[in-house]
Design an enzyme around this catalytic site. Sequence first.
Site, PDB file in Angstrom:
ATOM      1  N   ASP A 169      89.953  20.631  -8.516  1.00 51.31           N
ATOM      2  CA  ASP A 169      88.860  21.465  -8.991  1.00 51.31           C
ATOM      3  C   ASP A 169      87.962  21.775  -7.792  1.00 51.31           C
ATOM      4  OD1 ASP A 169      86.918  22.612 -10.827  1.00 51.31           O
ATOM      5  OD2 ASP A 169      85.770  20.772 -10.553  1.00 51.31           O
ATOM      6  N   ASP A 199      84.146  23.331  -8.047  1.00 54.90           N
ATOM      7  CA  ASP A 199      82.714  23.097  -8.276  1.00 54.90           C
ATOM      8  C   ASP A 199      82.459  21.662  -8.720  1.00 54.90           C
ATOM      9  OD1 ASP A 199      81.285  26.258  -9.239  1.00 54.90           O
ATOM     10  OD2 ASP A 199      83.093  25.880  -8.077  1.00 54.90           O
TER      11      ASP A 199
END
Length: 371
Positions: free
Chosen positions: A158, A160
Site C-alpha cells: 500500500d 498512503d
Amino acid sequence: MGDKTKAHEFHLPLAKITQSALNCPVRYLTFHNDHARLGLEYSGATPFSDTFHCDLNLPSSKPLMVQSPWCLTLLSPAASLDQLQRLIHFCAEQNWCIDTIDTLSYRRECTVIRFQFSAELEFSPARFACLQLAEEIGVDLVLQEGPSQRVPALAGFDMDSTLIDAEVIDELAKITGIGEQVVAITEAAMRGELDFRDSFKKRMALLKGFSEQRLAEIAQQLPLKEGAQELLHCLRELGCKTVILSGGFTYFANFLQRERLAVDWVHANQLEFAEGALTGEVIEPIVDGIRKRLLLAETAKEMGLSLQQVVAIGDGANDIPMLNLGALGIAIHPKPKVRLEAPQSITRFGLDAALYLFGLNDQQIAKLGQP
C-alpha cells in the site's frame, strides 16, 4: 550512587530463565540442543545463582536455519528479562514446544528474538492470544509459519500511511479548506466503516478544481514512512520485485518510484484533469481492496510464482484482502480493525523491521548497504 552495571552471559536450562525474581535488560538469547545462552545487563545481585556465567559473547553473524513448523518473533524497543519470562510461560501454557531460539537484533533500541517451535494450533486464535500478550508486555509478537521465514520473490505495498506517512487525499483537502470533512470520510473508510469505492468518489468530488501545479509541489513534500527506503532497497538487493498497490493516485506513486523509492511497478488510481485542474470525477477501474488483491495475484501469476513466495504490506481496511493472500500479510502501524484481522503486524518499529520476518539479522541487513 547505585551499584555498577555488569554484563554477563549465563548458561542455563531454558526453564530456569523463568525462575529469577529480578528484572533487567536483555541483550540476547539463544537456545539450541537444550542449551541456552542469555546475555544480560544488571546491577546488584546476580539474577541467577549457581549458574555458569562469562563475558558477553554476541551471537554469530549467521542465523539458525528454520526447521520448525512455526516461528514466533519478539520485537522489543527495550527487551527485558520479565518480557522473556512472560513469553516462555506463555509458550508453555499453549503447549508449544520450543525447539530453538536465536537473536536477530541485539541493539538496545530494537532487540529481536526468534522462537522456533512445534505445535498443532489454529492460527487465528493463536495469533489473537499473541496480540493480547504483546499488548500486556509492550512488544510486538509476530506469529508465522516456519517456511515463510524467507525472502519473498514479490512484495506488494500500500502507499498512503504505509510507504508514506500521510494520506494524500487528506492533504489535498486541507489545502482546499475542506480538510476536516474529507479526513472524517477517509478515517471511516480506513476503519472499514464505509465502502472504499463510495468514500473515494465522495472525496474526489469535493476536490474538483484543485490545480495540477499544486499537486507537483505536494509530491515533493510527502514524508516517507520510517524504514521505507531501507526495506525497499534491501528487497531489491535480494532480488525481490516490488509493486505499489494503492487506493491513492498514480501521480504520486509514480513520483515516488521515479525519485525516492526502489519500486518496480505501480498500480493506483488515475486523476482526471481539465484545463489544469481536477474534474472531481474518477477514472474506472477504482483500485479498492478487492482490486489490490487481484492485481497482486495477477502479478505473481505473470512472474510464475506461487502465492507462498508473495507478501503484502499495508495499514488500512482496504488492505485486508491482499494481506490475506500470500505467505505473509504484514500490517504496519495498523488501524485497530486491521490489527485484529491481518495475519501479522508491526506496531512499534518502522517498515524495515519486516526484514526480520524474512529471516534476516542485523549483520546480513548491514551487508546489503544503505539506500
